[in-house]
Motif scaffolding. Structure first.
Motif, PDB file in Angstrom:
ATOM      1  N   GLN A  52       9.569  63.356  28.747  1.00 37.81           N
ATOM      2  CA  GLN A  52       9.613  63.168  29.921  1.00 37.81           C
ATOM      3  C   GLN A  52      10.531  62.031  30.590  1.00 37.81           C
ATOM      4  O   GLN A  52      11.493  62.269  31.787  1.00 37.81           O
ATOM      5  N   THR A  53      10.491  61.112  30.100  1.00 42.01           N
ATOM      6  CA  THR A  53      11.500  59.768  30.552  1.00 42.01           C
ATOM      7  C   THR A  53      12.877  59.718  30.058  1.00 42.01           C
ATOM      8  O   THR A  53      13.733  59.250  30.864  1.00 42.01           O
ATOM      9  N   TYR A 248       2.291  69.039  36.232  1.00 45.62           N
ATOM     10  CA  TYR A 248       3.218  68.325  35.169  1.00 45.62           C
ATOM     11  C   TYR A 248       4.538  68.006  35.869  1.00 45.62           C
ATOM     12  O   TYR A 248       4.755  66.776  35.562  1.00 45.62           O
ATOM     13  N   THR A 252       5.870  63.940  35.585  1.00 41.92           N
ATOM     14  CA  THR A 252       7.385  63.458  35.078  1.00 41.92           C
ATOM     15  C   THR A 252       7.925  62.719  36.085  1.00 41.92           C
ATOM     16  O   THR A 252       8.327  61.649  35.728  1.00 41.92           O
ATOM     17  N   ARG A 255       6.373  59.140  35.769  1.00 41.47           N
ATOM     18  CA  ARG A 255       6.698  58.319  34.594  1.00 41.47           C
ATOM     19  C   ARG A 255       8.092  57.907  34.858  1.00 41.47           C
ATOM     20  O   ARG A 255       8.393  56.675  34.275  1.00 41.47           O
TER      21      ARG A 255
END
Length: 299
Positions: A52-53, A248, A252, A255
């Motif tokens: 994600q990151t 979701y 993301t 984060r």
């Protein structure tokens, strides 16, 4: 008359004590179950968060296998559990608050809607009650979630000072370098996401319960047997998967917002919608779904 009043008062106190005991049991069981589940799946969660990151030291999207090898190579096997300490400290109260507050909100919604005790709440109220429970738990435990995000969302690279070491170090470094308010970076999408996530999860479980009602079996002793534990596990799992897929992209974004301003993270966003706009413009919609496959497996 006095005796009757005393008897009624005693019965009321007994009922209150039983409710308190049941609430405590649910909080403890919910917290312990959450701790065990999160510890078992933390390696998958770590890989998902790095997806994600994008803070994994490599350009572009990385496969699950590549991220696994990168974690083990740079941090050792224990790196797969980075952030688990903060997760455990957060999960126990968070799960306990979700379980207890969901019951509380459903009870209040039942009164407000005039729904009788034996009847199921409408799906919309199931959603609302679960969502409010999720928001409550999120606000109570958010600084720990941010610490976990910063520990798990960055990969330790040799010779780099990008990473954080442990919960206390992360919190102190964040406050020292960015101020106390930084402990709540990303709280807006987290709270906004908590309501639909928990709402969808509890609402899906409620819908499944109504669609596939449990068979009422009477045991040989004349007592009603409780539904199978496997039924609850399957319904709970399906509820979690459904909620996870729908919310979701928001996860993301939160984060990314948690990491902005942190060590080694140069990208700055001017809030939630600016983050969505910049990510979409640079990477496309698919960037918001990095790691979703392993997230479904984790659930």
């Amino acid at each position: 008359l006095t005796t009757a009043a005393m008897s009624e008062s005693s019965s009321s106190e007994t009922g209150t004590m039983q409710q308190a005991a049941e609430l405590s049991r649910r909080m403890v069981c919910g917290g312990l179950a959450g701790m065990i589940a999160k510890t078992a799946t933390n390696p998958l969660e770590r890989i998902k968060m790095l997806s994600q990151t994008g803070e994994h030291g490599s350009k572009g999207k990385q496969s699950i296998a590549n991220l696994y090898r990168s974690i083990v190579r740079n941090e050792g096997i224990l790196g797969l559990w980075a952030g688990n300490g903060a997760n455990l400290l957060r999960v126990f109260p968070a799960k306990a608050v979700v379980f207890s507050s969901n019951d509380y909100y459903k009870k209040k919604l039942r009164i407000l809607s005039g729904t009788e005790a034996g009847q199921a709440l409408p799906n919309s109220l199931e959603f609302l009650g679960g969502g409010m429970a999720g928001m409550t738990a999120t606000l109570v435990t958010y600084p720990l979630d941010l610490a976990r995000g910063r520990i798990s969302g960055k990969l330790k690279v040799e010779g780099s000072s990008r990473h954080y070491n442990g919960i206390i170090h992360t919190v102190l470094a964040t406050v020292k370098e960015e101020g106390v308010k930084a402990l709540y970076k990303g709280v807006k999408p987290t709270v906004l996401g908590a309501m639909p996530y928990e709402g969808i999860k509890f609402g899906t479980v409620g819908l499944l319960e109504k669609t596939f009602p449990a068979q009422i079996n009477i045991g040989s002793d004349g007592k009603t047997e409780k539904p199978s534990i496997w039924r609850k596990l399957v319904f709970g799992g399906l509820g979690g998967v459904m909620a996870g897929i729908i919310t979701y992209p928001n996860d993301t974004i939160r984060r990314m917002l948690q990491l902005q301003g942190s060590r080694g993270t140069e990208t700055i966003y001017e809030g939630y919608f600016d983050c969505i706009k910049k990510v979409y413009a640079k990477h496309g919609i698919g960037r918001l779904y990095h790691g979703i496959g392993i997230n479904i497996v984790r659930m």
